[in-house]
Each structure stands twice: as C-alpha cells, then as structure tokens.
Motif scaffolding. Structure first.
Motif: not given
Length: 395
Positions: A141, A178-180, A211, A213-214
């Motif tokens: 990340k 989370y997200g990665y 990021h 997730s956004s």
C-alpha cells in the motif's frame, strides 16, 4: 521516549509509527552514529499470539533477505520495561517520503509515472516471489512504499508470509489493509497474485489521489473511466484487480510482459457446429452428466471408450473377450481433441478419417481398430467437444 537509550546502544530520536502493542522508532546507533529503525513489540497482557507469531516471522524472513530496495536486518534484542519487556527488531533506515505522504500532499501521478513505479515494484516482487519458498508481502500500500533518492523501497514486512510447498498460503490470521486487499485475503489466503492485486490498487490510489475504497465501482471492479489512461493501461490495472484469482494475472513475469507489450486476451472458443448422428451408423453413444461411453464396431470386434469422473479408458474386445490391457489416464488430464480428415486428392488415396483424444502425454486413437466415415467422425467430435468442453483441432 526521545533521548532514551535502548539496548545500551540505540538512542531514540523520535517515534515513526504506533499501533496497539507495537511502536516504530527512529534511533541513532551510538556505536556507528548511523540512524536505524527500531520496531518494538510489547510483551504485556494485551499481546495476542498472532501478533507474536507475525513479529517473529518478520525477524526470520528479514534475516534471509538481501535486496537494495528492502530495509536490511541489523539485529534483534529484548528490552526490559518497568513491568514487562519488549522485543526489538533493528533495521536500516531509509530517509524518504512515503507514497501515502504524496497522496496527502495532493500529488497525483500520471500514467507514465505509474508505469515506472509499477516496474520498480514488480522488480522487488520478482525477488520476493522468486525465493524458495516464495515470500508474499500481503500488505502493499502507499504507506509501505518509500521514495528516496529516485529509488523505490518496499518496507514493513510485518504481514509477510512464506508459501507452502503447494504454492498457496492459508492461515487463520487475516492481515492486510482494506481497499488494497484482494478478496482471498479476507479468508486468510494469499498467493503471489494477491500482491499483484495490492500493487495495482496502490497505483490506482496514486493516479486518483485517494484510496481505492473511496472510488466509484462498476460491480466489484474499480471504475477507471474518469481518469486519463490509455485503454491498454486501464485494462492492465483492471486485470490485476480482478476479484477472481482465475481471471487475474498469476505471476510477476506475466504482469511485466503485459505492461510492456499489452495483454493477450484469451480467445473465446467458438461453439462447435451441431452435428447429428448419421442414420446408418452402428456406433452406440451413451452420456450422462459425469459419464460417457462410446462403442464402435471394429474390424474384429468392438472398441470401447469410457470416461467417468476418475478416468478415461480405451479398450478393445474380440468375440466378447477383451484383448490386451485397457489404456487409461486420469480424467482431469484430458487436454486435446483432434480429428483428421484425409484430402482424398486421388482415387488411390484410401486414408480413413481419424479421431484422437489426448490425456497428458497419451494419445487415445478411437479409430485404431474401427473404420469410421467422415460423417461419423464429425458427429463423434461434436459430441465429445460439447461434453468435455474442448475445442476441436484439425491435424
């Protein structure tokens, strides 16, 4: 803790990071006067067994690594505290800016810059995944990637995992961010392809300035249509962030080749043209969901092809008795279906149509004893192709 001396040698200058039960400190080695990084794990009543296991694994793996873009292991000691103690890992210090800091400062990377970062990161992953056993980072990340002196560094091996002999890694400890994280890591599974997902998610964050997730999604995939990317690079990022492991790039080399030369998308096999059984054929074909049997009249008896969930078997009978041992292979090794249609270029060309199945390195000749017409070969090839879900190749 600034000014405090740990291990009778390392004077703390400042704190770099802090998590529950773990501190990361910048310190000066009073023997060499060099700056080093100290990672502390507190052995108190709040310590989880998984945290200790991950810390010890990080120490052991860093000992074995030697790469210019990975912090070097320098040592390990125990530090006594008033009520407890801490384990301390010593690493070389890289003075640089994390990619997370770049995002926070409003920096956005263009496609050319993202590709350069991709190649540098893939080079580091090539080293890790090429180790024996392979090593998966599991937490790639922006905050774990540093830029220093035009060089890229991958840091924080606190989630690192070596793979088993099968090349897969399954554990009860779920690590990552989370997200990665690819979907398989949520169930504790990690493979080299998992790091590729995290790498691509990191590049997307750098391009978008936020990021993953956004970002808006199309189904389960990140929507990249709002960014000025070439179709080839957008396709490459989408390929590496496929939620399904089967559709994602598997290896660093595969990802690198596609980054340089474009991705070769798999061709979708065309459905065979439906063929009906010739009215005068004496061939018997019986098929169910998982079992198939073909009986072909041969010159001196019958030829039997049988496929069940476990194996493929080809045998011959003469006057009701089996001749020789059946030819067998595992069902899952069936890989190719071939037919041969002679050209009949002259009246003297008496070659017969033939049909073959390949399983592993073995060739199963359905026509070794039986003589089939061209119409029968086409019909059997169609039935086998649709049942086995194999394309038909011409010899």
């Amino acid at each position: 803790m600034a000014g405090q001396i740990l291990g009778n040698r390392y004077q703390v200058e400042r704190q770099i990071g802090k998590q529950t039960g773990r501190w990361t400190l910048l310190a000066r080695d009073l023997t060499t006067q060099e700056l080093v990084v100290l990672k502390l794990l507190f052995l108190d009543e709040q310590l989880e067994w998984d945290d200790l296991k991950l810390f010890e694994r990080e120490v052991e793996i860093l000992k074995s690594l030697s790469h210019p873009c990975i912090p070097r292991y320098l040592g390990y000691f125990e530090h006594e505290l008033p009520n407890d103690k801490a384990l301390v890992l010593i690493q070389t210090y890289v003075e640089g800016k994390s990619l997370e800091q770049c995002i926070q400062e409003g920096r956005r990377f263009n496609e050319s810059e993202a590709k350069q970062l991709a190649k540098a990161l893939l080079g580091i992953l090539s080293y890790l995944h090429g180790r024996q056993p392979p090593i998966v980072h599991r937490d790639i990340k922006p905050s774990n990637i540093l830029l220093a002196n035009r060089q890229l560094y991958l840091v924080d091996f606190g989630s690192v995992k070596t793979l088993t002999g099968s090349g897969d890694s399954t554990a009860f400890t779920i690590v990552g961010t989370y997200g990665y994280m690819p979907p398989e890591q949520f169930s504790g599974r990690a493979l080299p392809a998992s790091d590729l997902y995290s790498l691509a998610a990191t590049l997307i964050a750098l391009i978008a300035g936020t990021h993953p997730s956004s970002l808006p999604h199309q189904g389960v995939k990140i929507d990249l249509s709002a960014f000025q990317l070439s179709p080839e690079f957008a396709d490459w990022l989408g390929w590496l962030t496929e939620s399904s492991l089967e559709r994602r790039a598997k290896t660093v080399q595969e990802a690198l080749d596609a980054l340089d030369n474009g991705r070769q998308k798999p061709q979708v096999a065309q459905e065979p043209v439906p063929v009906v059984k010739p009215e005068d054929s004496k061939i018997t074909l019986t098929k169910e969901a998982n079992n198939l049997e073909i009986i072909l009249p041969s010159r001196l008896g019958q030829t039997y092809l049988q496929i069940d969930p476990q194996q493929i078997a080809l045998s011959h009978k003469r006057l009701g008795f089996q001749t020789g041992r059946p030819q067998t292979s595992p069902r899952q090794s069936i890989s190719r279906l071939e037919i041969y249609q002679p050209a009949h270029q002259s009246p003297t060309d008496h070659a017969n149509p033939q049909i073959f199945l390949w399983a592993g390195g073995q060739k199963y000749e359905l026509t070794s004893h039986a003589v089939l017409t061209e119409a029968e070969v086409n019909w059997l090839a169609y039935e086998l192709a649709t049942w086995l879900k194999l394309p038909i190749s011409n010899r």
